[in-house]
Design a protein around this motif. Sequence first.
Motif: not given
Length: 473
Positions: A232, A108, A112
């Motif tokens: 996100t 992630l 992001s």
Amino acid sequence: MALETWLIKVRKTIAHRFDTVRASTVARGNPATIKKSNVGVLAFEISGLMSKLLHLWQFLSDKNMIRIRNESICLEGVRKIVSNDDAFLLGLACAEIVENLRMVAKSLSRISKRCEDSHLRSFDRFFNEFANTGRDPYNWVLSLKDMESKIKKMDQYVTTTALLHRQMDELSVLENSLKKASNSNSQFKDSDISSIKEQKIIELRQKFLWQKQEVKYLKERSLWCRSFDTVTSLLARSIFTTLARIKLVFGINHGYPNSLPRSLSASATVYPSENHNTCNFVSGPLVNPPKVSDHEFFESNTKVLKPPSSTLGAAALALHYANLIIVMEKMIRSPQLVGVDARDDLYSMLPNSVRSSLRSRLKGVGFSASDPGLAGEWKDALQKILGWLSPLAHNMIKWQSERSFEQQNLIPKTNVLLLQTLYFANQDKTEAAITELLVGLNYIWRFEREMNAKALFECTNFNNFLNLKRSSN
């Protein structure tokens, strides 16, 4: 006249520039007017991350916490060759769960970086800070009610995105079929054949258009058309909440915030709390783990997962021994079906340490194996050993195959933990058990061969006797 025309042009130019400046000012003053980029084809990767996160959250359910506490760490094989220390075993379980979450957070963090929101772009820094100190400046840890809502939303996204993937594959197939049909139709000169082909092309084109509309509809409903900020934010909050849950369940203290109002773990049943006002004891920890100083939360978990030098994991033999045990298990079930070649193949799988141990155990053993009582005792003994050793071997295969499967699909299928495998098993104890299995297998294999040879010999003698009797008559 010329002057009037010139003035009109000047007025239009000034008005156009004024409108342009005003539009740009409004856009800067209202961030909502900025069109955020959608994730597009990365929807499938993000869906995989959501699947892993959903699995982690479900793994931390009351039911699984009871199973870990009362079953996983109490397996006979785990107690015999891994450890009989509850705190150590629960520490391994906690460390593996945290490591799985860290890998999701790492993925992630890369995604992001495409966000418009500066806070979301700094997700990795905030996540590490929360892990080390418990600080949550933007209140990303959700209440249980909100988390349940996010779980449902992610589950819907995963389902819809998976359907989108299938429909896009079908669209691709239809497109290729349409191209082939169009190319082949141009080769036919016969009017009847050509008209039939044209009708098929029309039908294919209609199916293609319908499928294209279906794909468009699913893109709008799935992750495909969601912005990087949206996905996100959803994942970041869920990851924060999952880590908070882990800390609560396993009793890890790092200034954990009061964000989970209800009892969230099965340890409430195992260890009832005396202080219900303290968040760390809302449900009570499974274990009192060693204190971890700030700025080394993930580092300490990584160290816990490093196998000691005395284990099969450190020797890189865990998977090999798992395959070896499973092969022996099959042979012990049907020793009469084991040929000489299979026996030689099994011996070739043995490392030098096991071969040496086996040779020393077989010294002085006679070649005869005709005692049915001893053969029965060996069979019972082998079944007992396999009863606790075989589950660890099968778990090792499951764990490894699941990790290989995740490299492509990121969707775990089982709840097997490393502590339930041969990875942390003591090498000497495991090799002693394997040697015992080999010695017993050697005896019952020879016993079955001798019994078969004896039966064949008696059958041959009986047939010869019948033939002699017939010839004498």
